[in-house]
Design an enzyme around this catalytic site. Structure first.
Site, PDB file in Angstrom:
ATOM      1  N   HIS A 224      -4.868  86.944  73.226  1.00  0.00           N
ATOM      2  CA  HIS A 224      -4.133  87.575  74.340  1.00  0.00           C
ATOM      3  C   HIS A 224      -3.505  88.857  73.788  1.00  0.00           C
ATOM      4  CE1 HIS A 224      -2.036  88.047  78.021  1.00  0.00           C
ATOM      5  NE2 HIS A 224      -1.146  87.077  77.944  1.00  0.00           N
ATOM      6  N   HIS A 263     -13.566  90.337  78.212  1.00  0.00           N
ATOM      7  CA  HIS A 263     -12.418  89.963  79.042  1.00  0.00           C
ATOM      8  C   HIS A 263     -12.758  88.745  79.880  1.00  0.00           C
ATOM      9  CE1 HIS A 263      -9.033  90.262  81.792  1.00  0.00           C
ATOM     10  NE2 HIS A 263      -8.467  90.978  80.845  1.00  0.00           N
ATOM     11  N   ASP A 320      -6.642  96.223  75.095  1.00  0.00           N
ATOM     12  CA  ASP A 320      -6.160  96.278  73.709  1.00  0.00           C
ATOM     13  C   ASP A 320      -6.987  97.193  72.819  1.00  0.00           C
ATOM     14  OD1 ASP A 320      -4.015  94.393  73.981  1.00  0.00           O
ATOM     15  OD2 ASP A 320      -5.558  92.878  74.267  1.00  0.00           O
TER      16      ASP A 320
END
Ligand code: COA
Length: 394
Positions: A224, A263, A320
């Site tokens: 995460h 994802h 990210d």
């Protein structure tokens, strides 16, 4: 016959657990909407402060409302001295996410409205947390390096003030605005793992601080929010563009994961990654060092090609991926990347916790209590005999 939907052992992928009015992620089209507004419009026209108001109030503020919201955030930036006291007692090797987690119960202890469960009081608590978290993250970085925390700068925006508190010097206004955009992009993402953790805790009637603490814990994992620091470690390990192809092939061949890629919801490019790629490119020009942008871009290209070759499928960067090199070029240490995610996502978490507590998108508040099938030892309905310790053998 009614179709049976399997919901076990799939990490709740695709299982709807609640309605929400806060955000919508369209994983097929690659769209992200906060309270009805497209993220692309918000990054061009809005600020993190305005987006926080939007998330908490389900509408954009008037100019007077925004002014008073900003003033309230500025006036709530100070943290109790006990937070710094705790930091000064901690070993300087403590991870910033652990320090952030440890600080939340202290903030709760000093919260004047802790047990006031009215909606108004929860909004006040949310504002206090949004205001204070950047101070905590920046202060820990300074304290662990033997420096004193910086006093918040009342004239700076939420984003600018964080960069100022971290370095002790005024950031370039363009860099502060780019960081502001990063905060907008990370502020909310529907029922992701940390938000669900926060909502689940809120459903027990635990207070806002306990719910936020659970969310921070969930964010810390590398699948995460922890992925952004892992991306930076990967960039540093690879080091040079000409090493990218072999590194990526070897990683995927061994069944490893390229952090920042893939994802759970997006099956196309994450719109946040598109915007962050642009910021990364801009920062490369501003800092005069294009290495980090070029390295990240080369990893994206190599991962896409190798993934297609090995699995016959597409893979795309997530939020990210480019944020790692963006934060690195802004001078943020890599183990602060995930806490930086937290200082932004706290707005979304708070909005969700309030929505959960006050059943703003469902008929009434419900305690989350999922079920599981027991597949452990079984000796019949009367259960297994208890064997005294002296009669046991392995
Ligand atoms: C985010 C993530 C957990 C989503 O996973 P998911 O929805 O469960 O996707 P899946 O695991 O179904 O992915 C399908 C396949 O792609 C692979 N895959 C997914 N992301 C991958 C990555 N980053 N690198 C290599 N392989 C990856 C999976 O191993 C799986 O392979 P399999 O079909 O052979 O088992 C996953 O993409 C991942 O671990 N990414 C890296 C961590 C990261 O960046 N996290 C931040 C998310 S915002």
């Amino acid at each position: 016959m009614k179709e049976i939907v399997e919901t076990k052992n799939i990490g709740l992928r695709g299982v709807k657990v609640a309605d929400t009015r806060i955000s919508d992620v369209d994983g097929e089209k690659g769209n992200l909407i906060y309270r009805g507004l497209n993220i692309c419009d918000l990054v061009s026209c809005s600020t993190f402060e305005e987006v926080s108001f939007l998330l908490l109030h389900d509408r954009l503020p008037t100019s007077e409302e925004l002014k008073s919201f900003q003033e309230e955030l500025v006036s709530e930036r100070k943290v109790p001295e006990a937070v710094y006291g705790l930091m000064k007692m901690m070993p300087n090797t403590a991870h910033p996410m652990d320090v952030l987690e440890a600080s939340i119960p202290i903030l709760a202890a000093y919260e004047p409205q802790l047990h006031d469960e009215s909606r108004e009081a929860n909004l006040k608590k949310a504002i206090r947390l949004i205001a204070k978290l950047p101070n905590i993250v920046a202060a820990w970085d300074r304290i662990r390096k033997g420096k004193e925390p910086t006093v918040p700068h009342p004239e700076l925006t939420h984003a600018g003030n964080f960069l100022y508190m971290l370095s002790g010097s005024l950031p370039l206004s363009e860099t502060a605005r780019d960081f502001d955009i990063c905060l907008i992009l990370h502020a909310e993402h529907s029922f992701n793992a940390s938000t669900f953790a926060g909502r689940e805790v809120a459903s027990t009637h635990a207070h806002l601080y306990a719910s936020i603490l659970a969310a921070i814990g969930a964010l810390s994992g590398e699948l995460h929010g922890g992925a952004n620091s892992e991306v930076m470690k990967m960039l540093l390990e690879i080091g040079e563009v000409d090493r990218v192809k072999s590194w990526v092939s070897e990683k995927l061949r061994r069944g490893g994961k390229v952090m920042g890629m893939g994802h759970a919801v997006y099956h196309t490019e994450d719109p946040r990654a598109t915007i962050l790629r642009g910021i990364c490119n801009r920062l490369a020009d501003r800092t005069g060092d294009r290495k980090w942008f070029e390295l990240t871009q080369a990893i994206e290209k190599a991962t896409k090609e190798e993934f297609r070759r090995l699995k016959g499928k597409e893979i795309y960067p997530n939020v990210d991926f480019y944020s790692a090199s963006v934060y690195h070029m802004m001078g943020i240490p890599k183990d602060l990347f995930t806490p930086v995610f937290a200082i932004s996502r706290v707005s979304g978490w708070a909005a969700h916790i309030i929505e959960e507590k006050f059943a703003e998108a469902q008929p009434k508040p419900e305690l989350y209590r999922p079920d599981a099938d027991y597949i452990g030892n079984y000796c019949g309905p009367q259960a297994c005999p208890y064997i005294p310790i002296e009669e046991r053998s392995r």
